[in-house]
Design a protein around this motif. Structure first.
Motif, PDB file in Angstrom:
ATOM      1  N   ALA A   1      12.531   6.292  10.105  1.00  0.00           N
ATOM      2  CA  ALA A   1      13.771   6.964  10.715  1.00  0.00           C
ATOM      3  C   ALA A   1      13.320   8.000  11.582  1.00  0.00           C
ATOM      4  CB  ALA A   1      14.363   7.759   9.531  1.00  0.00           C
ATOM      5  N   LEU A   2      12.298   8.770  11.400  1.00  0.00           N
ATOM      6  CA  LEU A   2      11.826   9.795  12.431  1.00  0.00           C
ATOM      7  C   LEU A   2      11.117   9.128  13.520  1.00  0.00           C
ATOM      8  CD1 LEU A   2      11.196  12.732  12.367  1.00  0.00           C
ATOM      9  CD2 LEU A   2       8.945  12.468  11.642  1.00  0.00           C
ATOM     10  N   SER A   3      10.617   7.932  13.479  1.00  0.00           N
ATOM     11  CA  SER A   3      10.262   7.081  14.666  1.00  0.00           C
ATOM     12  C   SER A   3      11.249   6.791  15.765  1.00  0.00           C
ATOM     13  CB  SER A   3       9.371   5.914  14.303  1.00  0.00           C
ATOM     14  OG  SER A   3       9.085   5.061  15.380  1.00  0.00           O
ATOM     15  N   ASP A   4      12.202   6.247  14.811  1.00  0.00           N
ATOM     16  CA  ASP A   4      13.880   5.805  15.677  1.00  0.00           C
ATOM     17  C   ASP A   4      14.315   7.004  16.198  1.00  0.00           C
ATOM     18  OD1 ASP A   4      13.346   3.386  14.912  1.00  0.00           O
ATOM     19  OD2 ASP A   4      14.629   3.278  13.346  1.00  0.00           O
ATOM     20  N   ALA A   5      14.006   8.258  15.619  1.00  0.00           N
ATOM     21  CA  ALA A   5      14.908   9.415  15.975  1.00  0.00           C
ATOM     22  C   ALA A   5      14.089  10.141  17.411  1.00  0.00           C
ATOM     23  CB  ALA A   5      14.898  10.316  14.983  1.00  0.00           C
ATOM     24  N   GLY A   6      12.864   9.667  17.510  1.00  0.00           N
ATOM     25  CA  GLY A   6      12.010  10.119  18.573  1.00  0.00           C
ATOM     26  C   GLY A   6      10.868  10.819  18.506  1.00  0.00           C
ATOM     27  N   GLY A   7      10.255  10.584  17.059  1.00  0.00           N
ATOM     28  CA  GLY A   7       9.038  11.074  16.852  1.00  0.00           C
ATOM     29  C   GLY A   7       8.825  12.127  16.384  1.00  0.00           C
ATOM     30  N   GLY A   8       7.638  12.549  15.660  1.00  0.00           N
ATOM     31  CA  GLY A   8       7.586  13.818  14.955  1.00  0.00           C
ATOM     32  C   GLY A   8       6.212  13.749  14.518  1.00  0.00           C
TER      33      GLY A   8
ATOM     34  N   GLY B   1       6.675   5.027  17.113  1.00  0.00           N
ATOM     35  CA  GLY B   1       5.515   5.087  16.684  1.00  0.00           C
ATOM     36  C   GLY B   1       5.268   4.156  15.212  1.00  0.00           C
ATOM     37  N   TYR B   2       6.171   4.004  14.521  1.00  0.00           N
ATOM     38  CA  TYR B   2       6.386   3.190  13.597  1.00  0.00           C
ATOM     39  C   TYR B   2       5.888   1.649  13.718  1.00  0.00           C
ATOM     40  CZ  TYR B   2       7.935   0.534   9.218  1.00  0.00           C
ATOM     41  OH  TYR B   2       8.054  -0.140   8.114  1.00  0.00           O
ATOM     42  N   GLU B   3       6.438   1.078  14.864  1.00  0.00           N
ATOM     43  CA  GLU B   3       6.364  -0.143  15.205  1.00  0.00           C
ATOM     44  C   GLU B   3       4.956  -0.374  15.662  1.00  0.00           C
ATOM     45  OE1 GLU B   3      10.369   0.041  14.522  1.00  0.00           O
ATOM     46  OE2 GLU B   3       9.162   1.268  15.942  1.00  0.00           O
ATOM     47  N   ILE B   4       4.348   0.864  16.520  1.00  0.00           N
ATOM     48  CA  ILE B   4       2.924   0.567  17.119  1.00  0.00           C
ATOM     49  C   ILE B   4       1.824   0.669  15.861  1.00  0.00           C
ATOM     50  CG2 ILE B   4       1.134   1.746  18.430  1.00  0.00           C
ATOM     51  CD1 ILE B   4       3.352   2.572  20.304  1.00  0.00           C
ATOM     52  N   ALA B   5       2.222   1.433  14.951  1.00  0.00           N
ATOM     53  CA  ALA B   5       1.236   1.531  13.636  1.00  0.00           C
ATOM     54  C   ALA B   5       1.259   0.202  12.935  1.00  0.00           C
ATOM     55  CB  ALA B   5       1.625   2.772  12.870  1.00  0.00           C
ATOM     56  N   ALA B   6       2.456  -0.338  12.698  1.00  0.00           N
ATOM     57  CA  ALA B   6       2.647  -1.694  12.354  1.00  0.00           C
ATOM     58  C   ALA B   6       1.750  -2.779  13.027  1.00  0.00           C
ATOM     59  CB  ALA B   6       3.972  -2.110  11.999  1.00  0.00           C
ATOM     60  N   LEU B   7       1.770  -2.612  14.356  1.00  0.00           N
ATOM     61  CA  LEU B   7       0.845  -3.481  14.921  1.00  0.00           C
ATOM     62  C   LEU B   7      -0.477  -3.267  14.947  1.00  0.00           C
ATOM     63  CD1 LEU B   7       0.756  -5.827  17.345  1.00  0.00           C
ATOM     64  CD2 LEU B   7       1.121  -3.942  19.060  1.00  0.00           C
TER      65      LEU B   7
ATOM     66  N   ILE C   1       0.932  -1.267  -0.127  1.00  0.00           N
ATOM     67  CA  ILE C   1       0.053  -0.051  -0.005  1.00  0.00           C
ATOM     68  C   ILE C   1       0.930   1.086  -0.025  1.00  0.00           C
ATOM     69  CG2 ILE C   1      -1.678   1.391   1.252  1.00  0.00           C
ATOM     70  CD1 ILE C   1      -2.702  -1.458   0.079  1.00  0.00           C
ATOM     71  N   HIS C   2       1.912   1.358   0.719  1.00  0.00           N
ATOM     72  CA  HIS C   2       2.717   2.283   0.957  1.00  0.00           C
ATOM     73  C   HIS C   2       3.991   2.406   0.297  1.00  0.00           C
ATOM     74  CE1 HIS C   2      -0.335   3.712   4.122  1.00  0.00           C
ATOM     75  NE2 HIS C   2      -0.147   2.479   4.643  1.00  0.00           N
ATOM     76  N   PRO C   3       4.246   3.494  -0.453  1.00  0.00           N
ATOM     77  CA  PRO C   3       5.609   3.411  -1.110  1.00  0.00           C
ATOM     78  C   PRO C   3       6.739   3.586  -0.013  1.00  0.00           C
ATOM     79  CG  PRO C   3       4.574   5.809  -1.443  1.00  0.00           C
ATOM     80  CD  PRO C   3       3.801   4.763  -0.553  1.00  0.00           C
ATOM     81  N   GLN C   4       7.998   2.772  -0.455  1.00  0.00           N
ATOM     82  CA  GLN C   4       9.314   2.596   0.157  1.00  0.00           C
ATOM     83  C   GLN C   4       9.690   3.862   0.952  1.00  0.00           C
ATOM     84  OE1 GLN C   4      10.446  -0.533   1.358  1.00  0.00           O
ATOM     85  NE2 GLN C   4      11.384   0.793   2.642  1.00  0.00           N
ATOM     86  N   ASP C   5       9.786   4.878   0.072  1.00  0.00           N
ATOM     87  CA  ASP C   5      10.312   6.200   0.742  1.00  0.00           C
ATOM     88  C   ASP C   5       9.429   6.686   1.880  1.00  0.00           C
ATOM     89  OD1 ASP C   5       8.250   7.001  -0.754  1.00  0.00           O
ATOM     90  OD2 ASP C   5       8.951   8.546  -1.623  1.00  0.00           O
ATOM     91  N   TYR C   6       8.172   6.472   1.876  1.00  0.00           N
ATOM     92  CA  TYR C   6       7.248   7.031   3.012  1.00  0.00           C
ATOM     93  C   TYR C   6       7.600   5.979   4.112  1.00  0.00           C
ATOM     94  CZ  TYR C   6       3.337   7.143   6.158  1.00  0.00           C
ATOM     95  OH  TYR C   6       2.598   7.152   7.213  1.00  0.00           O
ATOM     96  N   LEU C   7       7.599   4.771   4.020  1.00  0.00           N
ATOM     97  CA  LEU C   7       8.187   3.885   5.040  1.00  0.00           C
ATOM     98  C   LEU C   7       9.440   4.114   5.749  1.00  0.00           C
ATOM     99  CD1 LEU C   7       7.043   0.435   3.518  1.00  0.00           C
ATOM    100  CD2 LEU C   7       5.714   1.899   4.974  1.00  0.00           C
ATOM    101  N   SER C   8      10.354   4.303   4.948  1.00  0.00           N
ATOM    102  CA  SER C   8      11.754   4.724   5.208  1.00  0.00           C
ATOM    103  C   SER C   8      11.567   6.032   6.136  1.00  0.00           C
ATOM    104  CB  SER C   8      12.580   4.682   4.170  1.00  0.00           C
ATOM    105  OG  SER C   8      12.724   3.581   3.512  1.00  0.00           O
ATOM    106  N   GLN C   9      10.911   7.080   5.739  1.00  0.00           N
ATOM    107  CA  GLN C   9      10.988   8.248   6.341  1.00  0.00           C
ATOM    108  C   GLN C   9      10.324   8.206   7.824  1.00  0.00           C
ATOM    109  OE1 GLN C   9       8.836  11.284   4.301  1.00  0.00           O
ATOM    110  NE2 GLN C   9       9.557  12.996   5.351  1.00  0.00           N
ATOM    111  N   PHE C  10       9.127   7.230   7.803  1.00  0.00           N
ATOM    112  CA  PHE C  10       8.396   7.264   8.988  1.00  0.00           C
ATOM    113  C   PHE C  10       9.225   6.501   9.832  1.00  0.00           C
ATOM    114  CE2 PHE C  10       4.305   5.211  10.642  1.00  0.00           C
ATOM    115  CZ  PHE C  10       4.255   5.687  11.738  1.00  0.00           C
TER     116      PHE C  10
END
Length: 368
Positions: A87-94, A106-112, A76-85
């Motif tokens: 990276a920002l999640s790992d860095a503390g959110g936004g 937040g990335y992992e919770i949304a994937a859950l 569903i989601h393009p790779q650049d969106y997944l990568s950006q999400f």
């Protein structure tokens, strides 16, 4: 009959930090509780708590599920969106889109959250469960492939459906969205396709402001497979049931799906802070009864409800409990403590007749 209930405490830990929903904090605008994000964990947590207190939990096949895999998300989601999400999640959110803040992880919770919907769909299709409810959080029906929107970070239902189609090509699915806000993300994903009928019942002119028109019927191969019913503010119990009987049921019956999925928001309720509709807990009970009966008639009962919006911490638990009573057939109830008062708030007979006549007008325009 076995009804699955998919949930995970970790989804309640999704947060957006200090965030104001509509206006910047300052001057005469005070910060709201929980950082100002209306999509708080409390509506979901209090629903689960109410289920445990009444005992209906014991009548359900309660379980969690693993996170959706990157391969699932990438359908569903393009790779650049997944990568950006990520990276920002790992860095503390936004925040990546409109009204979609998230904290670290937040990335992992949304994937859950997407994984709960994926598992619910998979187990209903394989026959392990008759039907199921996924208490997904964050929600998903506003999320576009490359743009998160309206508290939604991944398109949970679309991710679940395309994971199912990876092993079941040709699967026909009807997606009914009775969240009070237009399901613009789900619509956009399936707008050109004829294997998914998308139907959205929503308050006209609420959110998003620029989508959800009755004239938007699909495009290309998907022409005629998208239905929007923009309902008037103040629509109540009988108007919603009228919409089910005269728009939803005829449209899904004609489509003949293999599976029905409901984007189940409770924000059309009488006291929701983000709408001006008048649905009650019994409205959701009766809508669930109708769609369950339809699923039994059309697709061997294969029905999955995926949680979306609903922002009243007091009332969402009762709407959700009523829905689960109807879905599972459990005899355990949670009587609505507001029922008598909310009955007095329903539209007066002349207004109710007008609201139902408007639905009839739209049904005729839709050719139903």
């Amino acid at each position: 009959m076995t009804t699955g209930f998919f949930w995970d405490e970790r989804t309640f830990w999704h947060g957006g930090g200090n965030y104001a929903f509509t206006l910047p904090v300052g001057d005469l605008v005070q910060p709201l509780a929980a950082g100002g994000l209306p999509e708080s964990p409390e509506t979901k947590r209090r629903l689960k708590n109410l289920m445990d207190v009444t005992g209906i939990t014991a009548d359900l096949a309660v379980q969690t599920a693993p996170m959706a895999l990157e391969a699932d998300l990438a359908r569903i989601h393009p790779q650049d969106y997944l990568s950006q999400f990520k990276a920002l999640s790992d860095a503390g959110g936004g925040e990546l889109g409109a009204r979609t803040p998230f904290a670290k992880g937040g990335y992992e919770i949304a994937a859950l959250s997407a994984g709960l919907a994926k598992a619910a769909v998979a187990k209903v299709l394989e026959g392990t469960l008759t039907n199921a409810y996924a208490l997904s959080r964050p929600p998903g029906h506003h999320c576009l492939p490359d743009f998160p929107n309206g508290f939604c970070l991944f398109a949970n239902i679309a991710i679940a459906l395309e994971a199912a189609r990876a092993t079941r090509p040709g699967l026909k699915v009807a997606v009914l969205d009775w969240d009070v806000h237009h399901g613009n993300g789900t619509e956009a994903i399936y707008y050109d396709r004829d294997d998914t009928l998308t139907i959205s019942l929503h308050q006209d002119g609420n959110y998003p402001l620029d989508t959800g028109d009755i004239a938007d019927r699909g495009r290309g191969g998907g022409a005629g497979y998208n239905i929007n019913l923009p309902m008037h503010a103040g629509s109540g119990h009988t108007a919603y049931l009228h919409a089910m009987d005269n728009v939803v049921i005829p449209a899904i019956t004609a489509f003949k799906p293999d599976l029905i999925v409901v984007a189940c928001g409770f924000d059309a309720s009488v006291i929701d802070p983000l709408s001006t509709m008048l649905a009650t807990a019994d409205t959701f009970r009766q809508m669930t009864t109708r769609i369950k009966t339809l699923a039994e008639k059309l697709c061997d009962g294969k029905l999955v409800l995926v949680h979306e919006g609903g922002y009243s911490e007091v009332y969402v638990p009762f709407c959700g409990h009523a829905t689960l009573e109807a879905l599972s057939g459990s005899k355990i109830t949670a009587p609505d403590p507001f029922e008598a008062g909310f009955a007095r708030r329903q539209p007066a007979p002349p207004m109710d007749a007008f609201l139902r006549s408007e639905i009839d007008r739209m049904a005729e325009e839709l050719g139903l």
